[in-house]
Enzyme design. Sequence first.
Site, PDB file in Angstrom:
ATOM      1  N   GLN A  80     -18.170  -6.700  -0.987  1.00  0.00           N
ATOM      2  CA  GLN A  80     -17.306  -7.548  -1.811  1.00  0.00           C
ATOM      3  C   GLN A  80     -16.919  -8.849  -1.107  1.00  0.00           C
ATOM      4  O   GLN A  80     -16.134  -9.632  -1.630  1.00  0.00           O
ATOM      5  CB  GLN A  80     -16.070  -6.792  -2.302  1.00  0.00           C
ATOM      6  CG  GLN A  80     -15.063  -6.445  -1.228  1.00  0.00           C
ATOM      7  CD  GLN A  80     -14.026  -5.441  -1.730  1.00  0.00           C
ATOM      8  OE1 GLN A  80     -14.340  -4.304  -2.051  1.00  0.00           O
ATOM      9  NE2 GLN A  80     -12.778  -5.870  -1.810  1.00  0.00           N
ATOM     10  N   HIS A  86       0.833  -1.208   0.000  1.00  0.00           N
ATOM     11  CA  HIS A  86       0.000   0.000   0.000  1.00  0.00           C
ATOM     12  C   HIS A  86       0.869   1.260   0.000  1.00  0.00           C
ATOM     13  O   HIS A  86       0.573   2.236  -0.688  1.00  0.00           O
ATOM     14  CB  HIS A  86      -0.884   0.042   1.248  1.00  0.00           C
ATOM     15  CG  HIS A  86      -1.857  -1.094   1.374  1.00  0.00           C
ATOM     16  ND1 HIS A  86      -1.766  -2.031   2.371  1.00  0.00           N
ATOM     17  CD2 HIS A  86      -2.947  -1.428   0.645  1.00  0.00           C
ATOM     18  CE1 HIS A  86      -2.761  -2.895   2.244  1.00  0.00           C
ATOM     19  NE2 HIS A  86      -3.496  -2.559   1.213  1.00  0.00           N
ATOM     20  N   SER A 121       0.485  -8.843   1.510  1.00  0.00           N
ATOM     21  CA  SER A 121      -0.984  -8.854   1.540  1.00  0.00           C
ATOM     22  C   SER A 121      -1.453  -8.693   2.975  1.00  0.00           C
ATOM     23  O   SER A 121      -0.817  -9.212   3.904  1.00  0.00           O
ATOM     24  CB  SER A 121      -1.517 -10.187   0.984  1.00  0.00           C
ATOM     25  OG  SER A 121      -2.876 -10.354   1.342  1.00  0.00           O
TER      26      SER A 121
HETATM   27  P1  AMP Z   1      -6.467  -3.946  -0.409  1.00  0.00           P
HETATM   28  O1  AMP Z   1      -6.310  -3.117   0.825  1.00  0.00           O
HETATM   29  O2  AMP Z   1      -5.983  -5.334  -0.265  1.00  0.00           O
HETATM   30  O3  AMP Z   1      -7.841  -3.822  -1.017  1.00  0.00           O
HETATM   31  O4  AMP Z   1      -5.488  -3.294  -1.475  1.00  0.00           O
HETATM   32  C1  AMP Z   1      -5.552  -1.942  -1.808  1.00  0.00           C
HETATM   33  C2  AMP Z   1      -4.703  -1.682  -3.017  1.00  0.00           C
HETATM   34  O5  AMP Z   1      -3.350  -2.039  -2.723  1.00  0.00           O
HETATM   35  C3  AMP Z   1      -5.110  -2.507  -4.235  1.00  0.00           C
HETATM   36  O6  AMP Z   1      -4.989  -1.707  -5.399  1.00  0.00           O
HETATM   37  C4  AMP Z   1      -4.110  -3.625  -4.227  1.00  0.00           C
HETATM   38  O7  AMP Z   1      -3.877  -4.185  -5.496  1.00  0.00           O
HETATM   39  C5  AMP Z   1      -2.882  -2.906  -3.724  1.00  0.00           C
HETATM   40  N1  AMP Z   1      -1.937  -3.867  -3.170  1.00  0.00           N
HETATM   41  C6  AMP Z   1      -2.156  -4.761  -2.168  1.00  0.00           C
HETATM   42  N2  AMP Z   1      -1.074  -5.515  -1.962  1.00  0.00           N
HETATM   43  C7  AMP Z   1      -0.137  -5.094  -2.833  1.00  0.00           C
HETATM   44  C8  AMP Z   1       1.200  -5.487  -3.139  1.00  0.00           C
HETATM   45  N3  AMP Z   1       1.799  -6.475  -2.479  1.00  0.00           N
HETATM   46  N4  AMP Z   1       1.845  -4.833  -4.119  1.00  0.00           N
HETATM   47  C9  AMP Z   1       1.248  -3.842  -4.809  1.00  0.00           C
HETATM   48  N5  AMP Z   1      -0.007  -3.427  -4.581  1.00  0.00           N
HETATM   49  C10 AMP Z   1      -0.691  -4.040  -3.616  1.00  0.00           C
END
Ligand code: AMP
Length: 285
Positions: free
Chosen positions: A67, A43, A192
């Site tokens: 979702q 992030h 993640s």
């Molecule tokens: P999330 O909080 O999991 O919904 O992710 C929010 C944003 O961060 C989304 O656009 C994800 O694709 C991006 N994101 C999450 N993990 C990663 C990562 N390891 N590398 C790049 N972008 C990420």
Amino acid sequence: MPRPSSPPVAHTLKTLDRTLTRFRAAGETVALVPTMGALHAGHLTLVKRAKRKAKRVVVSIFVNPTQFAPNEDFSSYPRTLNDDVAALSELGVDLVWAPSPEVMYPDGFATRVVPEGPALAGLEDAFRPHFFAGVATVVSKLFGQVRPDFAMFGEKDFQQLAVVTRMAADLDLRVKIVPVPIVREKDGLARSSRNVYLSQEERARAPALHRTLQACAKKIAGRRPIAATLAAGRKGLEAEGFAVDYLEARHAETLAPITSRRDGPIRLLVAAKIGTTRLIDNLAV
Ligand code: AMP
């Protein structure tokens, strides 16, 4: 040196509008980084990229109930708003937008955005049929609320990036979607928010996902047959204790199935469960 101060947090549309009106009046561009919080290095890379793109950066933090399917991890999803705001304090973030579910979905809410095209590619949608309508609806709302010039999305969620890019073009949302490469741990595991669910033993096995993608990409680039390569990759993952939802080669832009290297730029995509944790990853060939 004074400690950098935390960015202000808006919980209501009124507070959000007050700040955005100020930015717009000064003619400043705005980049939005949509997240579900539990912020990690992935992030933060999106935020740094946003900072280079626009004068002002808004990070949204909202765990979007629509979702998640009833059997998924909505209630246990990590919620760490104070830590998240602190993590953003050194990055020059101008505003954190953290609406409650009631602000996002007030009584009487009755509209859904249901994407097609890449949202029906037979990847995440095959296992999480509710997912992309939830994402498209909340992302449309975030775009309507913030009206950003740019919005940063990670390639980690590769199909989601394709869906949002398509949606922004199809609905004339006037926002430039900026893809950001995957940020990984040293051992290759994609960062993640769900990695915190892994036990020590699962965490030790999890990098097999990325290693498998690398091995498959190398073989396919070396002209080995795609289907047999992926079948062997899947078997290897199963031997490591993964329950594989899919391991596929797709066209990197359309996400259409690919049988030959001549069909276009290839992206390998995988989703697999280790214990009860479902992980996704992808890699260009
Ligand atoms: P999330 O909080 O999991 O919904 O992710 C929010 C944003 O961060 C989304 O656009 C994800 O694709 C991006 N994101 C999450 N993990 C990663 C990562 N390891 N590398 C790049 N972008 C990420």
